[in-house]
Write a protein that holds these residues in place. Structure first.
Motif, PDB file in Angstrom:
ATOM      1  N   ARG A 104       0.810  -1.214   0.000  1.00 10.21           N
ATOM      2  CA  ARG A 104       0.000   0.000   0.000  1.00 10.21           C
ATOM      3  C   ARG A 104       0.842   1.263   0.000  1.00 10.21           C
ATOM      4  N   LYS A 105       2.085   1.154   0.476  1.00  9.55           N
ATOM      5  CA  LYS A 105       2.922   2.349   0.562  1.00  9.55           C
ATOM      6  C   LYS A 105       4.383   1.942   0.491  1.00  9.55           C
ATOM      7  N   GLN A 106       5.188   2.769  -0.186  1.00  8.32           N
ATOM      8  CA  GLN A 106       6.622   2.520  -0.296  1.00  8.32           C
ATOM      9  C   GLN A 106       7.364   3.332   0.765  1.00  8.32           C
ATOM     10  N   TYR A 107       8.471   2.736   1.253  1.00 11.40           N
ATOM     11  CA  TYR A 107       9.224   3.357   2.346  1.00 11.40           C
ATOM     12  C   TYR A 107      10.710   3.417   2.006  1.00 11.40           C
ATOM     13  N   SER A 108      11.391   4.366   2.638  1.00 15.40           N
ATOM     14  CA  SER A 108      12.850   4.475   2.558  1.00 15.40           C
ATOM     15  C   SER A 108      13.395   4.506   3.983  1.00 15.40           C
ATOM     16  N   THR A 109      14.266   3.544   4.302  1.00 13.47           N
ATOM     17  CA  THR A 109      14.824   3.415   5.650  1.00 13.47           C
ATOM     18  C   THR A 109      16.247   2.897   5.532  1.00 13.47           C
ATOM     19  N   THR A 110      17.091   3.233   6.484  1.00 10.77           N
ATOM     20  CA  THR A 110      18.457   2.704   6.525  1.00 10.77           C
ATOM     21  C   THR A 110      18.722   2.083   7.893  1.00 10.77           C
ATOM     22  N   TRP A 111      19.630   1.099   7.902  1.00  5.29           N
ATOM     23  CA  TRP A 111      20.045   0.441   9.144  1.00  5.29           C
ATOM     24  C   TRP A 111      21.561   0.323   9.150  1.00  5.29           C
ATOM     25  N   ASN A 112      22.155   0.444  10.318  1.00  8.19           N
ATOM     26  CA  ASN A 112      23.598   0.275  10.503  1.00  8.19           C
ATOM     27  C   ASN A 112      23.860  -0.827  11.516  1.00  8.19           C
ATOM     28  N   SER A 138      15.362 -17.805  15.729  1.00 11.48           N
ATOM     29  CA  SER A 138      16.403 -17.206  16.573  1.00 11.48           C
ATOM     30  C   SER A 138      17.757 -17.870  16.359  1.00 11.48           C
ATOM     31  N   GLN A 139      17.779 -19.190  16.124  1.00  5.44           N
ATOM     32  CA  GLN A 139      19.052 -19.873  15.891  1.00  5.44           C
ATOM     33  C   GLN A 139      19.693 -19.410  14.587  1.00  5.44           C
ATOM     34  N   ALA A 140      18.880 -19.273  13.543  1.00  6.31           N
ATOM     35  CA  ALA A 140      19.407 -18.782  12.275  1.00  6.31           C
ATOM     36  C   ALA A 140      19.842 -17.323  12.403  1.00  6.31           C
ATOM     37  N   ARG A 141      19.095 -16.556  13.182  1.00  6.31           N
ATOM     38  CA  ARG A 141      19.424 -15.145  13.367  1.00  6.31           C
ATOM     39  C   ARG A 141      20.814 -14.985  13.967  1.00  6.31           C
ATOM     40  N   ASP A 142      21.167 -15.834  14.937  1.00  8.29           N
ATOM     41  CA  ASP A 142      22.473 -15.723  15.606  1.00  8.29           C
ATOM     42  C   ASP A 142      23.630 -16.038  14.668  1.00  8.29           C
ATOM     43  N   LYS A 143      23.360 -16.741  13.555  1.00 11.04           N
ATOM     44  CA  LYS A 143      24.407 -17.088  12.600  1.00 11.04           C
ATOM     45  C   LYS A 143      24.538 -16.057  11.481  1.00 11.04           C
ATOM     46  N   GLU A 144      23.614 -15.119  11.409  1.00 16.20           N
ATOM     47  CA  GLU A 144      23.653 -14.108  10.354  1.00 16.20           C
ATOM     48  C   GLU A 144      24.775 -13.103  10.591  1.00 16.20           C
ATOM     49  N   ALA A 145      25.307 -12.574   9.517  1.00 21.73           N
ATOM     50  CA  ALA A 145      26.350 -11.561   9.609  1.00 21.73           C
ATOM     51  C   ALA A 145      25.749 -10.222  10.029  1.00 21.73           C
ATOM     52  N   ILE A 146      26.523  -9.468  10.779  1.00 20.07           N
ATOM     53  CA  ILE A 146      26.125  -8.095  11.131  1.00 20.07           C
ATOM     54  C   ILE A 146      26.509  -7.200   9.959  1.00 20.07           C
ATOM     55  N   LEU A 147      25.518  -6.551   9.367  1.00 16.84           N
ATOM     56  CA  LEU A 147      25.732  -5.774   8.149  1.00 16.84           C
ATOM     57  C   LEU A 147      25.980  -4.302   8.489  1.00 16.84           C
ATOM     58  N   PRO A 148      27.092  -3.733   8.025  1.00 20.10           N
ATOM     59  CA  PRO A 148      27.403  -2.329   8.358  1.00 20.10           C
ATOM     60  C   PRO A 148      26.335  -1.356   7.878  1.00 20.10           C
ATOM     61  N   TYR A 149      25.745  -1.635   6.695  1.00 16.44           N
ATOM     62  CA  TYR A 149      24.784  -0.676   6.140  1.00 16.44           C
ATOM     63  C   TYR A 149      23.815  -1.405   5.218  1.00 16.44           C
ATOM     64  N   VAL A 150      22.521  -1.191   5.433  1.00 15.56           N
ATOM     65  CA  VAL A 150      21.465  -1.731   4.574  1.00 15.56           C
ATOM     66  C   VAL A 150      20.450  -0.625   4.339  1.00 15.56           C
ATOM     67  N   ALA A 151      19.975  -0.494   3.087  1.00 17.64           N
ATOM     68  CA  ALA A 151      19.020   0.565   2.749  1.00 17.64           C
ATOM     69  C   ALA A 151      17.793  -0.014   2.074  1.00 17.64           C
ATOM     70  N   GLN A 152      16.637   0.452   2.499  1.00 15.82           N
ATOM     71  CA  GLN A 152      15.362   0.208   1.809  1.00 15.82           C
ATOM     72  C   GLN A 152      15.049   1.494   1.060  1.00 15.82           C
ATOM     73  N   ASN A 153      15.116   1.426  -0.264  1.00 16.21           N
ATOM     74  CA  ASN A 153      15.036   2.639  -1.074  1.00 16.21           C
ATOM     75  C   ASN A 153      13.716   2.717  -1.826  1.00 16.21           C
ATOM     76  N   ASN A 154      12.739   3.426  -1.246  1.00 21.92           N
ATOM     77  CA  ASN A 154      11.440   3.633  -1.883  1.00 21.92           C
ATOM     78  C   ASN A 154      10.835   2.313  -2.351  1.00 21.92           C
ATOM     79  N   GLN A 155      10.769   1.335  -1.433  1.00 17.08           N
ATOM     80  CA  GLN A 155      10.275   0.001  -1.753  1.00 17.08           C
ATOM     81  C   GLN A 155       9.106  -0.361  -0.849  1.00 17.08           C
ATOM     82  N   TYR A 156       8.231  -1.244  -1.374  1.00 13.66           N
ATOM     83  CA  TYR A 156       7.215  -1.836  -0.516  1.00 13.66           C
ATOM     84  C   TYR A 156       7.899  -2.788   0.463  1.00 13.66           C
ATOM     85  N   ASP A 157       7.364  -2.866   1.675  1.00 12.65           N
ATOM     86  CA  ASP A 157       7.971  -3.723   2.690  1.00 12.65           C
ATOM     87  C   ASP A 157       8.083  -5.166   2.212  1.00 12.65           C
TER      88      ASP A 157
END
Length: 406
Positions: free
Chosen positions: A136-144, A178-197
């Motif tokens: 319904r709506k596109q968003y732009s967000t960043t995570w560090n 949660s087990q898979a989450r603990d094995k994921e890499a910590i990403l320095p920067y991720v961007a959601q650029n005008n995208q639907y969730d």
């Protein structure tokens, strides 16, 4: 928890020989009237790892005794509404057998398509599950410095600033592994650029080899989390609460009614090199992943075919990477994705409501080149006068063992 490896003989005992395939459609919790059920020609449910789950119902739209249309075409007022009109009413689709039916999905009607032909006029209505609300709506967000599962959790808890009362962007809870989450890499920067969730999270899931799907929940479950409808973000093995964890063993000449594999060495590569820049250490990054690496096990038995085809190396440049580990994950991911494309297949079997996109199926009886675990890309479940049939498309992801299955 390991997935249960089940033959169709064992499944037939559970389903009492696959006799009496049945379906049920409920609108606002109420089943279709008997006279409407008799008009249903076919009902289909489909899912896809890249798309929103949907359903399709085709009904007879002609009454020969009165020579009038039944559902669409006989309206006398622009305000008159029929049973299959496009409203926000909740539609439930159930499929299975006389003793055991599964809730395939809950959704709403989104498309109405009458066919006014010279033979028997029909009406086809289609619907999508609740995930289409995330377009319904596109968003732009960043995570560090975040993991992907944490990013998904953050999106699910955010509110839409433009909505009255600060309504959440997600219409239902999100569950992660949660087990898979603990094995994921910590990403320095991720961007959601005008995208639907939904498009953003499906893309993140595909990069990790995860699935992103809507689980309808089981009202009879003892765990409250399993009772309610929710979104799952995580690996396909152990699909989260509300989904039966089973891997079917299908054999040609016994349980497979059709299987068409395609093996191709076109576009195959022997290695991938990722070049980038380490901003912290201020130095160039160059990392290579090769099919000769000991941890590159995807379809390892078919690697000699790639060598025989004189596959080329592939260098990826100008990719944003933050470290050598980040570059290594990218190189391995690109190479593994390409190796998964070497064998694709389509198949059909007796209707199995628990055979879904994002799961595995083990194929047997076709020789070493085509036997092994396959990852299900999409499925289509149809019930008509011809019975209940499940069609699927898959890709071979053999690692030489059935690790994780029991």
């Amino acid at each position: 928890m390991a997935s249960t490896l089940t033959s169709l003989y064992d499944e037939s005992q559970l389903q009492h020989g696959f006799y009496v395939p049945q379906f049920q459609v409920k609108i606002q919790g109420v089943g279709l009237p008997r006279d409407v059920l008799r008009d249903v020609i076919q009902i289909t449910y489909h899912d896809n790892i890249k798309e929103i789950d949907g359903f399709e119902i085709t009904v007879n739209n002609w009454d020969p005794s009165t020579r009038q249309f039944k559902y669409v075409g006989a309206e006398t007022s622009s305000t008159q509404r029929g049973l299959f009109d496009l409203t926000d009413k909740t539609v439930e689709v159930w499929m299975g057998y006389a003793t055991d039916m599964r809730l395939m999905m809950k959704g709403t009607f989104t498309t109405l398509e009458p066919n006014f032909n010279a033979g028997t006029p029909t009406l086809t209505v289609r619907g999508l599950n609740a995930l289409h609300q995330l377009r319904r709506k596109q968003y732009s967000t960043t995570w560090n410095n975040k993991r992907d599962s944490d990013i998904a959790t953050d999106i699910a808890t955010r509110t839409d600033g433009s909505a009255a009362g600060g309504a959440k962007r997600f219409p239902m809870p999100l569950v992660i592994n949660s087990q898979a989450r603990d094995k994921e890499a910590i990403l320095p920067y991720v961007a959601q650029n005008n995208q639907y969730d939904i498009d953003f999270l499906m893309g993140r899931a595909l990069k990790l080899g995860y699935v992103f799907y809507l689980a309808e929940g089981d009202p009879s479950a003892s765990d409250p989390q399993q009772q309610q409808q929710h979104v799952y973000f995580g690996p396909s093995d152990g699909m989260g609460p509300g989904m039966r964890d089973v891997t079917f063993r299908l054999r040609w000449g016994a349980s497979l009614t059709e299987f068409k594999p395609t093996l191709t060495t076109a576009r195959q590569i022997r290695s991938v090199t990722v070049n980038g820049w380490d901003p912290a250490r201020k130095k160039a990054i160059s990392v290579k992943a090769s099919i000769d690496d000991k941890d590159m096990k995807v379809n390892a038995d078919l690697h000699p075919l790639i060598d025989a085809a004189d596959a080329h190396d592939e260098v990826v440049v100008n990719k944003p990477v933050q470290s050598e580990d980040d570059a290594k994950r990218m190189a391995q991911g690109i190479l593994k994705d390409r190796l998964k494309e070497i064998v694709k297949a389509s198949g059909s079997c007796v209707g199995l409501p628990d055979l879904r996109a994002g799961r595995q199926v083990v194929i047997e009886g076709l020789g070493a080149r085509f036997d092994g675990p396959y990852f299900i890309l999409d499925t289509s479940h149809s019930i008509s006068d011809g019975g209940y049939v499940t069609h699927f498309n898959a890709r071979r992801e053999s690692t030489g063992s059935l690790e994780g299955l029991q």
